[in-house]
Write a protein that holds these residues in place. Structure first.
Motif, short mmCIF file in Angstrom:
data_model
loop_
_atom_site.label_atom_id
_atom_site.label_comp_id
_atom_site.label_asym_id
_atom_site.label_seq_id
_atom_site.Cartn_x
_atom_site.Cartn_y
_atom_site.Cartn_z
N SER A 187 49.46 -18.25 6.35
CA SER A 187 49.06 -17.37 5.25
C SER A 187 50.27 -17.03 4.36
CB SER A 187 48.41 -16.09 5.77
OG SER A 187 49.30 -15.35 6.58
N ALA A 238 46.22 -12.33 1.10
CA ALA A 238 46.73 -12.71 2.42
C ALA A 238 48.16 -13.23 2.26
CB ALA A 238 45.85 -13.79 3.02
N GLY A 239 49.02 -12.86 3.20
CA GLY A 239 50.38 -13.37 3.21
C GLY A 239 51.39 -12.56 2.42
N MET A 294 54.20 -18.19 9.09
CA MET A 294 52.74 -18.19 9.22
C MET A 294 52.10 -18.94 8.05
SD MET A 294 52.07 -14.33 10.55
CE MET A 294 50.39 -14.67 11.07
N SER A 333 56.69 -14.19 11.11
CA SER A 333 55.75 -13.98 10.01
C SER A 333 56.05 -14.85 8.80
CB SER A 333 55.69 -12.50 9.62
OG SER A 333 56.99 -12.02 9.35
N THR A 362 46.75 -11.95 7.67
CA THR A 362 46.29 -13.32 7.42
C THR A 362 45.06 -13.35 6.52
OG1 THR A 362 45.03 -13.29 9.48
CG2 THR A 362 47.26 -14.21 9.57
#
Length: 191
Positions: free
Chosen positions: A177, A132-133, A175, A172, A93
């Motif tokens: 991010s 991030a991500g 999410m 995921s 993240t």
């Protein structure tokens, strides 16, 4: 200078980390940045404390925490478990910032548009920032050794969210991010 190339996992195995020159499609640093958001600097691993370049990057980007990790069978507890964890596809993240001091490894990152792997070779003096991500993994070379400085903004966050593992790490792909990463780097499909 860092080298990056597209990889086809079907042509790789544990014993073949690099493809020959005629087997790989090289990626230039501007394309790498545009398609993945990965940032790169080449510093001097021997003089970075004196020349101030790393300090300037840290200040500019707000990195307040730093430590070192030495990944080898002699220094890292549970070495085999840890390198397997590093090599599993995951995201964070927060940015992942690594300044390589010694050794060699490969950060594999997913292209935001094609979802293909791009392998980025890192050696002493390479500073790499993964946004991030981004889905990525770290694979060591045949010597199975790398030493790096790690940086964070504020307190370190070590949580890796494995791709496709909703039981232990949540979804995921859902999410924030990951969604922010795709919004920034994935190009709309033209009709």
């Amino acid at each position: 200078m860092v080298r990056a190339w597209h990889i086809d996992e079907s042509k790789l195995d544990e014993n073949k980390l690099e493809l020959s020159e005629n087997e790989r499609e090289l990626v230039n640093l501007e394309d790498l940045k545009e398609h993945t958001g990965v940032l790169y600097w080449k510093l001097n691993a021997d003089t970075y404390n004196e020349d101030g370049t790393l300090d300037e990057i840290r200040k500019c980007r707000g990195y307040t925490y730093a430590d070192e990790i030495e990944v080898s069978s002699k220094t890292l507890p549970n070495f085999d478990v840890m390198i397997k964890k590093f090599a599993s596809e995951h995201l964070h993240t927060d940015e992942e910032i690594r300044f390589i001091l010694a050794g060699k490894g490969y950060f594999d990152v997913r292209d935001a548009n094609s979802d293909d792997w791009i392998r980025i070779e890192v050696v002493g003096g390479d500073l790499i920032i993964l946004p991030a991500g981004i889905y990525h993994r770290l694979v060591l070379d045949k010597d199975r050794y790398i030493k790096a400085k790690r940086f964070f903004i504020g307190a370190p966050v070590w949580t890796a969210h494995e791709r496709g593992n909703p039981i232990t790490h949540g979804l995921s792909d859902e999410m924030d991010s990951r969604k922010a990463y795709l919004a920034k780097y994935k190009k709309p499909v033209s009709s």
